[in-house]
Design an enzyme around this catalytic site. Structure first.
Site, PDB file in Angstrom:
ATOM      1  N   PHE A 108      41.330  50.769 -64.771  1.00  0.00           N
ATOM      2  CA  PHE A 108      40.219  50.235 -63.987  1.00  0.00           C
ATOM      3  C   PHE A 108      40.714  49.582 -62.694  1.00  0.00           C
ATOM      4  CE2 PHE A 108      37.620  46.566 -62.833  1.00  0.00           C
ATOM      5  CZ  PHE A 108      36.332  47.080 -62.812  1.00  0.00           C
ATOM      6  N   ASP A 109      41.740  48.735 -62.792  1.00  0.00           N
ATOM      7  CA  ASP A 109      42.268  48.018 -61.619  1.00  0.00           C
ATOM      8  C   ASP A 109      42.759  48.991 -60.551  1.00  0.00           C
ATOM      9  OD1 ASP A 109      42.463  46.427 -64.050  1.00  0.00           O
ATOM     10  OD2 ASP A 109      43.492  44.934 -62.839  1.00  0.00           O
ATOM     11  N   THR A 110      43.587  49.939 -61.002  1.00  0.00           N
ATOM     12  CA  THR A 110      44.186  50.885 -60.062  1.00  0.00           C
ATOM     13  C   THR A 110      43.111  51.716 -59.376  1.00  0.00           C
ATOM     14  OG1 THR A 110      46.168  51.012 -61.435  1.00  0.00           O
ATOM     15  CG2 THR A 110      45.836  52.762 -59.822  1.00  0.00           C
ATOM     16  N   TYR A 137      39.604  37.841 -61.868  1.00  0.00           N
ATOM     17  CA  TYR A 137      39.953  37.812 -63.283  1.00  0.00           C
ATOM     18  C   TYR A 137      41.426  37.500 -63.438  1.00  0.00           C
ATOM     19  CZ  TYR A 137      42.741  42.078 -64.070  1.00  0.00           C
ATOM     20  OH  TYR A 137      43.752  43.010 -64.093  1.00  0.00           O
TER      21      TYR A 137
END
Length: 390
Positions: free
Chosen positions: A189-191, A97
């Site tokens: 979310f990424d972390t 993404y």
């Protein structure tokens, strides 16, 4: 005109919320870049999460106009939610993404996904904190970003350098294994995904990026920072309590020949075909006067000497007389292997079989001997480390 078939597929998700002004220009630029330069198949998925302006209308228009572009709509807001929705259903080899503002230089995209397609790494992230990264952004956001990543390293033991850069990718099967354990649906979310991956022993590849801050960014930095801190506390508690082991799949590596073998194999094959034809002719000629075992041994010895000399020069590129005698002596070891295989094959044949059956038996055994011979020549007789005295 030749057509290149791109068998690997990379899905690029662009999560958006109320981005009707920037969406068309960004997706058009991304699509043009990937069409013109990306060597793999790609699919761009615009993930509209609960936009209240004309974003969904623009997204549907782009999907209708541009090949390899599609649009999905979610009724609830949250970048993590949008990524989870698309990645969970993806059939691509790699999911990725990037932020709709395209703040990250697109030239970093191939270095981002290539290690995942080759099987070298499991996840990949763009980092703005590497020495070779070039970043243009205000001091406030620079301070917040560095402080956040410092907290991750000091409190969570994270080894990755930049958790917040909106430029990430993962092998799809790895993403599918991790997503059920990720609880956050928004910016953390990424972390959380990266912390889970690191805890599972997965390999995270980092790509230094050139990055220019979007002055029109509407991210609530303070609220996001507080949510991130709460997320860190939640992940830390879960880690202390003992998280369940994730069913992470092993890496699938592309089949690659060892260095130099792609050039050596066809040359060895040409020499081998010529040697085999010579061997068959000599074997058939001698068989009219002597027993099969004797004919096989003499024919194999003569062609083995010629084969070693030809492979020395043409397959492995060894010139000059230095080491020629040693190469022939060592080549005889491969000859003895071939002799044992072909002799054994003939010895197993019942008495009185036809000449055609004999020939088929020695061809089969000779094929096995050829494979063994190539390996011996490559790793032993003509090994460049031995030639260089190492």
């Amino acid at each position: 005109m030749e057509t290149t078939v791109k068998t690997r597929l990379v899905e690029v998700v662009v999560p958006v919320h109320n981005e009707q002004r920037a969406l068309r220009e960004s997706v058009t630029r991304l699509h043009g870049y990937l069409t013109g330069t990306f060597p793999y198949g790609f699919r761009i998925t615009i993930a509209d999460n609960a936009s209240s302006d004309g974003t969904w209308h623009v997204a549907r228009g782009l999907a209708a106009e541009l090949p390899h572009v599609r649009a999905v709509h979610l009724d609830a807001k949250g970048r993590g939610r949008a990524l989870r929705h698309v990645w969970s259903a993806s059939d691509a080899d790699v999911v990725s993404y990037m932020d709709v503002d395209l703040s990250t230089d697109l030239d970093a995209f191939l270095p981002l996904v290539a290690p995942l397609l080759s099987g070298h790494s499991d996840l990949a992230i763009g980092t703005r904190l590497a020495r070779t990264s070039r970043v243009v952004r205000g001091p406030r956001r620079e301070f917040i970003s560095r402080s956040y990543n410092l907290l991750l390293r000091s409190l969570m033991g994270a080894r990755f350098s930049d958790a917040q850069c909106g430029f990430k990718a993962a092998r799809t099967e790895v993403a599918h294994a991790l997503l059920p354990a990720v609880e956050d649906e928004e910016w953390f979310f990424d972390t959380e995904l990266l912390l889970l991956a690191e805890g599972a022993g997965l390999r995270i590849h980092e790509v230094p990026v050139d990055w220019v801050d979007d002055p029109d960014s509407r991210v609530d930095v303070l609220r996001t920072a507080l949510d991130d801190l709460r997320g860190m506390a939640r992940v830390a508690r879960r880690t202390l309590w003992g998280a369940a082991r994730l069913p992470v799949p092993p890496p699938v590596r592309e089949a690659r020949l060892p260095r130099g073998m792609a050039r050596q194999l066809p040359r060895f094959a040409v020499v081998g075909v010529a040697s085999t034809l010579a061997y068959l002719a000599l074997f058939s000629l001698l068989r009219q006067a002597v027993p099969a075992l004797t004919a096989n041994a003499v024919a194999l010895l003569v062609t083995a000497v010629a084969n070693t000399a030809a492979n020395r020069r043409f397959t492995f590129g060894v010139t000059g007389s230095a080491g020629a005698l040693r190469h022939q002596v060592e080549g005889l070891v491969a000859f003895l292997v071939g002799l044992a295989l072909t002799t054994g094959g003939l010895a197993l044949l019942p008495a009185g079989v036809s000449h055609g059956v004999e020939l088929a038996a020695v061809i089969t055994a000779n094929a096995l001997a050829t494979l063994m011979r190539f390996l011996l020549l490559r790793v032993w007789v003509f090994n460049p480390r031995r030639r260089q005295g190492r």
